[in-house]
Design a protein around this motif. Structure first.
Motif, PDB file in Angstrom:
ATOM      1  N   TYR A 221       0.838  -1.196   0.000  1.00 38.73           N
ATOM      2  CA  TYR A 221       0.000   0.000   0.000  1.00 38.73           C
ATOM      3  C   TYR A 221       0.879   1.256   0.000  1.00 38.73           C
ATOM      4  N   ARG A 222       0.490   2.207  -0.833  1.00 35.42           N
ATOM      5  CA  ARG A 222       1.082   3.547  -0.766  1.00 35.42           C
ATOM      6  C   ARG A 222       0.023   4.481  -0.193  1.00 35.42           C
ATOM      7  N   VAL A 223       0.372   5.194   0.858  1.00 30.78           N
ATOM      8  CA  VAL A 223      -0.616   5.971   1.613  1.00 30.78           C
ATOM      9  C   VAL A 223      -0.166   7.425   1.717  1.00 30.78           C
ATOM     10  N   ARG A 224      -1.101   8.326   1.574  1.00 35.49           N
ATOM     11  CA  ARG A 224      -0.873   9.737   1.851  1.00 35.49           C
ATOM     12  C   ARG A 224      -2.197  10.343   2.308  1.00 35.49           C
ATOM     13  N   TYR A 225      -2.137  11.520   2.893  1.00 26.12           N
ATOM     14  CA  TYR A 225      -3.375  12.126   3.394  1.00 26.12           C
ATOM     15  C   TYR A 225      -3.304  13.646   3.274  1.00 26.12           C
ATOM     16  N   GLN A 226      -4.486  14.258   3.386  1.00 29.28           N
ATOM     17  CA  GLN A 226      -4.574  15.713   3.407  1.00 29.28           C
ATOM     18  C   GLN A 226      -5.846  16.125   4.128  1.00 29.28           C
ATOM     19  N   PRO A 227      -5.797  17.210   4.883  1.00 28.29           N
ATOM     20  CA  PRO A 227      -7.022  17.713   5.515  1.00 28.29           C
ATOM     21  C   PRO A 227      -7.890  18.416   4.473  1.00 28.29           C
ATOM     22  N   ILE A 228      -9.206  18.213   4.519  1.00 27.20           N
ATOM     23  CA  ILE A 228     -10.122  18.867   3.587  1.00 27.20           C
ATOM     24  C   ILE A 228     -11.358  19.350   4.352  1.00 27.20           C
ATOM     25  N   LYS A 233     -17.690  21.099   7.070  1.00 24.03           N
ATOM     26  CA  LYS A 233     -17.207  20.054   7.979  1.00 24.03           C
ATOM     27  C   LYS A 233     -15.789  19.638   7.588  1.00 24.03           C
ATOM     28  N   ALA A 234     -14.995  19.296   8.605  1.00 24.23           N
ATOM     29  CA  ALA A 234     -13.594  18.938   8.374  1.00 24.23           C
ATOM     30  C   ALA A 234     -13.439  17.414   8.288  1.00 24.23           C
ATOM     31  N   PHE A 235     -12.562  17.008   7.389  1.00 23.61           N
ATOM     32  CA  PHE A 235     -12.244  15.584   7.228  1.00 23.61           C
ATOM     33  C   PHE A 235     -10.736  15.437   7.006  1.00 23.61           C
ATOM     34  N   THR A 236     -10.262  14.261   7.262  1.00 28.32           N
ATOM     35  CA  THR A 236      -8.917  13.894   6.813  1.00 28.32           C
ATOM     36  C   THR A 236      -9.097  12.926   5.659  1.00 28.32           C
ATOM     37  N   GLN A 237      -8.668  13.328   4.494  1.00 22.21           N
ATOM     38  CA  GLN A 237      -8.802  12.491   3.308  1.00 22.21           C
ATOM     39  C   GLN A 237      -7.545  11.632   3.164  1.00 22.21           C
ATOM     40  N   VAL A 238      -7.739  10.313   3.201  1.00 21.92           N
ATOM     41  CA  VAL A 238      -6.620   9.378   3.106  1.00 21.92           C
ATOM     42  C   VAL A 238      -6.705   8.663   1.762  1.00 21.92           C
ATOM     43  N   ILE A 239      -5.639   8.782   0.989  1.00 22.72           N
ATOM     44  CA  ILE A 239      -5.585   8.140  -0.326  1.00 22.72           C
ATOM     45  C   ILE A 239      -4.734   6.876  -0.205  1.00 22.72           C
ATOM     46  N   VAL A 240      -5.313   5.750  -0.566  1.00 19.75           N
ATOM     47  CA  VAL A 240      -4.630   4.451  -0.449  1.00 19.75           C
ATOM     48  C   VAL A 240      -4.554   3.825  -1.837  1.00 19.75           C
ATOM     49  N   GLU A 241      -3.343   3.464  -2.242  1.00 22.86           N
ATOM     50  CA  GLU A 241      -3.143   2.783  -3.523  1.00 22.86           C
ATOM     51  C   GLU A 241      -2.493   1.423  -3.275  1.00 22.86           C
ATOM     52  N   GLN A 242      -2.948   0.426  -4.028  1.00 23.78           N
ATOM     53  CA  GLN A 242      -2.273  -0.875  -4.008  1.00 23.78           C
ATOM     54  C   GLN A 242      -1.287  -0.899  -5.168  1.00 23.78           C
ATOM     55  N   LEU A 257      -8.157   3.118   9.733  1.00 25.00           N
ATOM     56  CA  LEU A 257      -7.344   4.319   9.589  1.00 25.00           C
ATOM     57  C   LEU A 257      -7.616   5.196  10.808  1.00 25.00           C
ATOM     58  N   ALA A 258      -6.554   5.647  11.448  1.00 23.12           N
ATOM     59  CA  ALA A 258      -6.687   6.437  12.674  1.00 23.12           C
ATOM     60  C   ALA A 258      -5.974   7.769  12.498  1.00 23.12           C
ATOM     61  N   VAL A 259      -6.692   8.852  12.786  1.00 22.97           N
ATOM     62  CA  VAL A 259      -6.121  10.199  12.707  1.00 22.97           C
ATOM     63  C   VAL A 259      -5.978  10.715  14.134  1.00 22.97           C
ATOM     64  N   HIS A 260      -4.730  10.954  14.549  1.00 26.28           N
ATOM     65  CA  HIS A 260      -4.442  11.452  15.896  1.00 26.28           C
ATOM     66  C   HIS A 260      -4.180  12.949  15.829  1.00 26.28           C
ATOM     67  N   TYR A 261      -4.641  13.646  16.855  1.00 28.81           N
ATOM     68  CA  TYR A 261      -4.597  15.109  16.853  1.00 28.81           C
ATOM     69  C   TYR A 261      -3.609  15.649  17.887  1.00 28.81           C
ATOM     70  N   ARG A 262      -3.132  16.843  17.607  1.00 24.71           N
ATOM     71  CA  ARG A 262      -2.268  17.529  18.572  1.00 24.71           C
ATOM     72  C   ARG A 262      -3.084  17.822  19.841  1.00 24.71           C
ATOM     73  N   ILE A 290      -3.861  17.995  12.887  1.00 24.90           N
ATOM     74  CA  ILE A 290      -3.429  16.602  12.836  1.00 24.90           C
ATOM     75  C   ILE A 290      -2.003  16.466  13.349  1.00 24.90           C
ATOM     76  N   ALA A 291      -1.795  15.488  14.216  1.00 26.69           N
ATOM     77  CA  ALA A 291      -0.440  15.174  14.689  1.00 26.69           C
ATOM     78  C   ALA A 291       0.184  14.086  13.833  1.00 26.69           C
ATOM     79  N   PHE A 292      -0.550  13.007  13.583  1.00 29.77           N
ATOM     80  CA  PHE A 292      -0.060  11.923  12.736  1.00 29.77           C
ATOM     81  C   PHE A 292      -1.232  11.028  12.362  1.00 29.77           C
ATOM     82  N   VAL A 293      -1.042  10.263  11.314  1.00 33.29           N
ATOM     83  CA  VAL A 293      -2.074   9.344  10.814  1.00 33.29           C
ATOM     84  C   VAL A 293      -1.497   7.932  10.798  1.00 33.29           C
TER      85      VAL A 293
END
Length: 569
Positions: A221-228, A233-242, A257-262, A290-293
């Motif tokens: 899996y290749r993973v990246r994310y961005q806040p949107i 309303k706020a979301f964390t968008q996580v893009i997952v590629e195989q 998928l877990a989004v941890h906050y500061r 976001i602190a880490f995902v």
């Protein structure tokens, strides 16, 4: 008496293992008795037979050797075979994972029951590493006539973990109990386990079995994310590629998928990842920074992951991830980060972490900072030998200012640490070698490891009697681990005394592959040197060998001149 002092450490937890396994499986021990039989020069670690396990007497350890290598997990593995292997037996080798994977999995489960969940999860990571390494060579499935060791043992065990994760722990337990009871004293194949899911849980896990048992390879899996923001309303968008090879195919797995906050707190989503590219949105109702995902917190899915993170994210993950393996992943990624950017975080983590594996990794990284002597002194006194070993192995050079702390390791509770301390101190402070040899003169170690290191260093400093003793330790008078250690020491010294030759050739012809392999490594090394090549070839040529012996020895010692071909014009 050595036999008496070894009884309790060797067989420690034997009764508890049976009781805990009976409770987990809800199937009583299926035989009237159970025996343990230690034997000399055993070819493997151990082998279960119905009602009895044979194991190598190198597992016969005292309390001190127990710290370095003990019989507990091997004992557990072979015990599990009384159910998975003897009570229920695989119909053919293509289904042998039903024995070995189960024994590997439940042995780790039992270790977790005895020593705590951190040991269970640490074992999972080891199994994942070995299974993924096997896929660098080929992508054979688990259910296969010859799938390879790492698939029969480690990957199959990881698949059982994923069954617990995917279908739920209680469902998994119910299925396994039904499977055992239905097929008591009978033969089975993989489809019988599949049918147990249908019978006991009302599930048809065809897709799971197809991708993890009947098909080879693992997802990458290749993973990246961005806040949107969407509709205020706020979301964390996580893009997952195989991104695994298309020949392996796509995997369909539920992944958290877990989004941890500061400042604390986190949000999670469990999503079915099945396409080449998936987008998952994790709600952030309080619009926290976001602190880490984390992708698959706790690392339950057997996989490769490419997920680039900043140093700030890695440090936050090290401090705030609930699962041990996620904090360990942060530590591994921090290996490439300069000490100045991570020193304080690693020092704080060392004080927090309870499990030795993480402290050992921290100690290994901080040992590269010899200026931080207060920490190094503390780590050299860590209660776990693996942490002390990690400091000693990575501290370079050894500072004279730490000499009292380092020399204390010559009387360490761990033989492995003592042997390494003797080696490194002797290299760093050669004038003090007589003192070091005197301090360690009475210690043996597992496989005479300390004694042989002692003799190697003495020989290096001109003690000819030490060479003769090393030759003796390489002889048939000693078990194979001692012989291995003696041969390696003589190779390190680059010495081939004439009285070693019969012992060396005996080791080459040994049915014990582990001893024969070390002997061959020594021969290969010495055959590259003119002064030793003739000695070895003469010994070979001047003696008679049986056809079977000659088949082993001839490729090593019969020199064949290269053939030169002249191209016709």
């Amino acid at each position: 008496d050595r036999k008496e002092c070894c009884l309790e450490p060797t067989y420690r937890y034997s009764v508890e293992l049976i009781e805990k396994l009976e409770a987990e499986l809800e199937v009583p021990f299926p035989w009237e008795k159970y025996a343990q039989v230690p034997v000399a020069d055993y070819l493997y670690g151990a082998m279960e037979n119905t009602t009895a396990t044979v194991f190598g007497d190198f597992f016969h350890v005292d309390n001190r050797a127990y710290l370095d290598r003990n019989y507990v997990e091997v004992n557990a593995h072979e015990l599990v075979h009384q159910w998975f292997g003897d009570y229920v037996t695989a119909r053919s080798f293509a289904h042998v994972w039903l024995q070995e994977s189960f024994a590997t999995h439940y042995a780790r489960f039992l270790i977790g029951q005895l020593w705590g969940p951190d040991y269970y999860h640490w074992g999972r990571r080891t199994e994942h590493t070995l299974a993924l390494a096997a896929s660098q060579k080929d992508n054979l499935p688990i259910v296969h006539p010859n799938p390879g060791y790492a698939r029969i043992y480690q990957k199959g065990s990881a698949v059982l973990d994923m069954m617990r994760y995917t279908f739920g722990n209680e469902t998994f337990r119910r299925v396994i109990t039904h499977y055992l009871r239905k097929h008591a004293y009978d033969v089975v194949e993989t489809n019988d386990l599949y049918q147990a899911f249908q019978d006991a849980a009302g599930l048809s896990p065809a897709e799971f079995f197809e991708q993890w048992l009947y098909r080879g390879g693992e997802p990458h899996y290749r993973v990246r994310y961005q806040p949107i923001e969407k509709g205020g309303k706020a979301f964390t968008q996580v893009i997952v590629e195989q991104i695994q090879d298309t020949a392996i195919g796509l995997f369909r797995m539920p992944i958290t998928l877990a989004v941890h906050y500061r400042g604390g707190g986190y949000d999670t989503v469990r999503a079915l990842i099945r396409e080449r590219r998936e987008v998952v949105e994790v709600p952030n109702p309080n619009k926290k920074p976001i602190a880490f995902v984390l992708f698959d917190p706790g690392g339950w899915i057997l996989k490769q992951v490419t997920f680039d993170k900043s140093v700030e994210e890695l440090l936050a993950q090290l401090e705030g991830a609930p699962a041990l393996l996620d904090r360990y992943d942060a530590l591994l990624a921090l290996r490439k980060v300069p000490l100045s950017a991570k020193r304080e975080a690693l020092l704080a983590a060392y004080q927090r972490e309870k499990f030795w594996g993480l402290r050992a990794e921290i100690a290994a990284q901080l040992a590269a900072d010899p200026a931080n002597q207060a920490f190094i002194r503390q780590a050299l006194r860590d209660p776990h030998p693996q942490v002390r070993f990690a400091v000693l192995a990575n501290l370079n050079p050894l500072p004279a200012s730490l000499l009292p702390d380092l020399e204390a390791l010559l009387q360490d509770s761990s033989y492995v640490v003592e042997a390494l301390a003797l080696e490194r101190l002797s290299e760093a402070f050669p004038r003090r070698v007589p003192q070091y040899l005197k301090k360690t003169a009475d210690d043996l170690g597992v496989g005479h490891s300390v004694r042989i290191k002692h003799l190697e260093i003495a020989a290096l400093h001109g003690d000819r009697a030490a060479v003769d003793k090393l030759v003796d330790y390489a002889s048939v008078s000693f078990e194979f681990r001692t012989r291995q250690n003696a041969l390696r020491a003589l190779k390190a010294l680059n010495l081939l005394p004439p009285n070693l030759l019969p012992h060396l050739f005996d080791a080459l012809l040994s049915p014990n592959a582990r001893l024969a392999t070390v002997a061959r490594e020594c021969v290969d090394y010495w055959m590259q040197q003119t002064r030793f090549r003739q000695t070895l070839q003469n010994y070979y040529q001047q003696r008679s060998w049986s056809p079977a012996e000659k088949a082993v020895l001839a490729p090593l010692f019969e020199y064949k001149a290269p053939t030169f071909y002249q191209r016709s014009s």
